[in-house]
Design an enzyme around this catalytic site. Structure first.
Site, short mmCIF file in Angstrom:
data_model
loop_
_atom_site.label_atom_id
_atom_site.label_comp_id
_atom_site.label_asym_id
_atom_site.label_seq_id
_atom_site.Cartn_x
_atom_site.Cartn_y
_atom_site.Cartn_z
N GLY A 8 9.37 -9.27 -15.94
CA GLY A 8 9.11 -8.87 -14.55
C GLY A 8 9.78 -9.84 -13.60
O GLY A 8 9.29 -10.11 -12.50
N GLN A 12 8.64 -10.33 -6.65
CA GLN A 12 8.54 -11.35 -5.60
C GLN A 12 8.46 -12.75 -6.19
O GLN A 12 9.17 -13.66 -5.76
CB GLN A 12 7.32 -11.09 -4.72
CG GLN A 12 7.22 -12.04 -3.53
CD GLN A 12 5.83 -12.11 -2.90
OE1 GLN A 12 4.85 -11.64 -3.49
NE2 GLN A 12 5.74 -12.69 -1.73
N TYR A 140 -6.65 -2.69 -9.73
CA TYR A 140 -5.92 -3.96 -9.85
C TYR A 140 -6.89 -5.07 -10.25
O TYR A 140 -6.64 -5.85 -11.18
CB TYR A 140 -5.26 -4.26 -8.50
CG TYR A 140 -4.51 -5.56 -8.40
CD1 TYR A 140 -3.35 -5.79 -9.13
CD2 TYR A 140 -4.94 -6.56 -7.51
CE1 TYR A 140 -2.65 -6.97 -9.00
CE2 TYR A 140 -4.23 -7.74 -7.37
CZ TYR A 140 -3.09 -7.95 -8.12
OH TYR A 140 -2.39 -9.11 -7.97
N1 SER Z 1 -0.98 -9.99 -3.32
C1 SER Z 1 -1.88 -9.20 -4.11
C2 SER Z 1 -2.24 -7.93 -3.45
O1 SER Z 1 -2.34 -7.92 -2.24
C3 SER Z 1 -3.13 -9.96 -4.39
O2 SER Z 1 -2.96 -10.73 -5.50
O3 SER Z 1 -2.46 -6.95 -4.11
#
Ligand code: SER
Length: 317
Positions: A8, A12, A140
Site C-alpha cells: 500500500g 498518503q 473502519y
Molecule cells: N484518518 C482516518 C480517517 O479519518 C482516521 O484514522 O478515517
C-alpha cells in the site's frame, strides 16, 4: 529492519514512508508495492505491483526479496468504508490476514497502523486512556479493533513481532489522504492557498487528534526499532501530537492568511463519525514504553504546511 516491504506504498503514509525508510536503510532495502503503478516510488528503489489479497503473489515478493519487516498500509478509511462496509471489511481484513500469515510463515516483523477510529461507544473523550472498552460503530473501526486483537494474538500465540500505533488524522503535503473523516485538516490548506475559502464537512466544535507527517514517520521507525523488552503493549499504542477543532485550525491559518474565510456544509456521516471519536488521546504508554515525543505542534505545522502547499501550487512568489 534490514529488508523492508511496504504494502500500500502509494497511499498518503506509504509514499512518504518509502522515501523516509530508503534514506535510513538504503534504497535497495525498501521495496515499495501497490495495486497501482507509482512511478515516483520506482524512481529510486524497487517497486512492485501487488494486490495484497493475492496471498501467493504477496508471499512470493517476501520470499524473493528476503524481506524481514512488512508495513501493511492497505486501508479503506472511515468515510469511504461506510459507503460499502462489506467491501471495506474484505479489503482491510484480507490485507491484514495475509500480512499476519506471511509474517508468521517467513518470520517477519509486521507493522499495521490502527487509528483513533478504533474508539467508539461510551468512553472518556478527553485524555482517552490507552486501555479502555472500544465499541466503534464504523466498519473502519470494527476492522481496526479486530486488527489490534489479531496482532496481539499472533504475537502471543505464534511469536510474530507485531507492533502498531493508533494514528490520529495525519496532515501531509505530498499525497492526499482519501476517504477519511480527518481529511478536512489537509484539504483546508489547499483551499486556503488556492481560493482563500474552505467549506468544511466536519462541525465547527469537534475536536480530533492530529499529527504532522514527520512525526508519524518518526513514530513508525521509533516503535519498530524499540527494545521489545520494554513493550508492555503492542497493538496498539495511543499517539498524538495536537488536538483541534475546525475553528481552531482556521484561526491558526488566518494568522498567515488574514482574509481566509470558512463556512460549513456538514456531512452527516462525518459528523456522526467524528463525534464518536476521542477529543484527545492520552499517549503516556507510548512515551514510557518507547520514548514517543512529537516535534510538531499546531503553530509549527500550519506554518510549514502553508509554505509547502504554496510552493506546490506555485503561489510562493
Ligand atoms: N484518518 C482516518 C480517517 O479519518 C482516521 O484514522 O478515517
Amino acid at each position: 529492519m534490514k529488508r523492508i516491504l511496504i504494502a500500500g506504498a502509494g497511499g498518503q503514509i506509504g509514499t512518504e514512508l518509502t522515501t523516509h525508510l530508503r534514506k535510513i536503510y538504503g534504497p535497495e532495502n525498501v521495496i515499495a508495492a501497490d495495486l497501482r503503478d507509482c512511478p515516483t516510488l520506482a524512481y529510486d528503489g524497487p517497486f512492485e505491483i501487488l494486490n495484497v489479497l493475492d496471498r501467493e503473489a504477496y508471499a512470493a515478493l517476501v520470499r524473493g526479496y528476503n524481506v524481514d519487516t512488512i508495513f501493511n498500509l492497505v486501508a479503506v478509511l472511515s468515510a469511504t468504508g461506510e459507503k460499502n462496509p462489506q467491501g471495506a471489511w474484505n479489503i482491510n481484513m484480507g490485507a491484514l490476514m495475509n500480512s499476519l500469515e506471511i509474517a508468521r510463515e517467513y518470520g517477519c516483523a509486521l507493522f499495521t497502523p490502527s487509528s483513533i477510529g478504533a474508539f467508539g461507544g461510551d468512553f472518556p473523550r478527553d485524555n482517552t486512556p490507552q486501555d479502555v472498552v472500544m465499541q466503534p460503530d464504523t466498519i473502519y473501526g470494527v476492522c481496526k479493533v479486530t486488527g489490534e486483537l489479531l496482532g496481539n494474538y499472533y504475537h502471543s500465540r505464534f511469536g510474530v513481532d507485531t507492533r502498531s500505533v493508533r494514528f490520529p488524522g495525519i496532515i501531509s503535503n505530498v499525497t492526499m489522504p482519501g476517504g477519511g473523516t480527518t481529511d478536512y485538516a489537509v484539504e483546508i490548506f489547499y483551499e486556503a492557498v488556492s481560493k482563500g475559502h474552505y467549506t468544511c464537512p466536519v462541525p465547527a466544535d469537534v475536536y480530533m487528534d492530529m499529527m504532522y507527517m514527520p512525526d508519524a514517520l518518526k513514530a513508525i521507525v521509533d516503535l519498530m526499532e524499540a527494545d521489545p523488552q520494554r513493550l508492555r503493549h503492542r497493538n496498539s499504542f495511543n499517539v498524538t501530537a495536537m488536538s483541534f477543532t475546525p475553528e481552531i485550525i482556521a484561526a491558526e491559518i488566518r494568522k498567515h492568511i488574514p482574509e481566509f474565510t470558512m463556512d460549513y456544509a456538514v456531512d452527516p456521516v462525518k459528523e456522526q463519525i467524528s463525534r464518536s471519536w476521542p477529543n484527545k488521546l492520552d499517549d503516556t504508554c507510548a512515551r514510557e514504553e518507547w520514548g514517543w515525543s512529537p516535534d510538531w505542534d499546531l503553530a509549527s505545522m500550519v506554518e510549514d504546511m502553508l509554505r509547502a502547499v504554496r510552493a506546490k501550487l506555485g503561489k510562493d512568489q
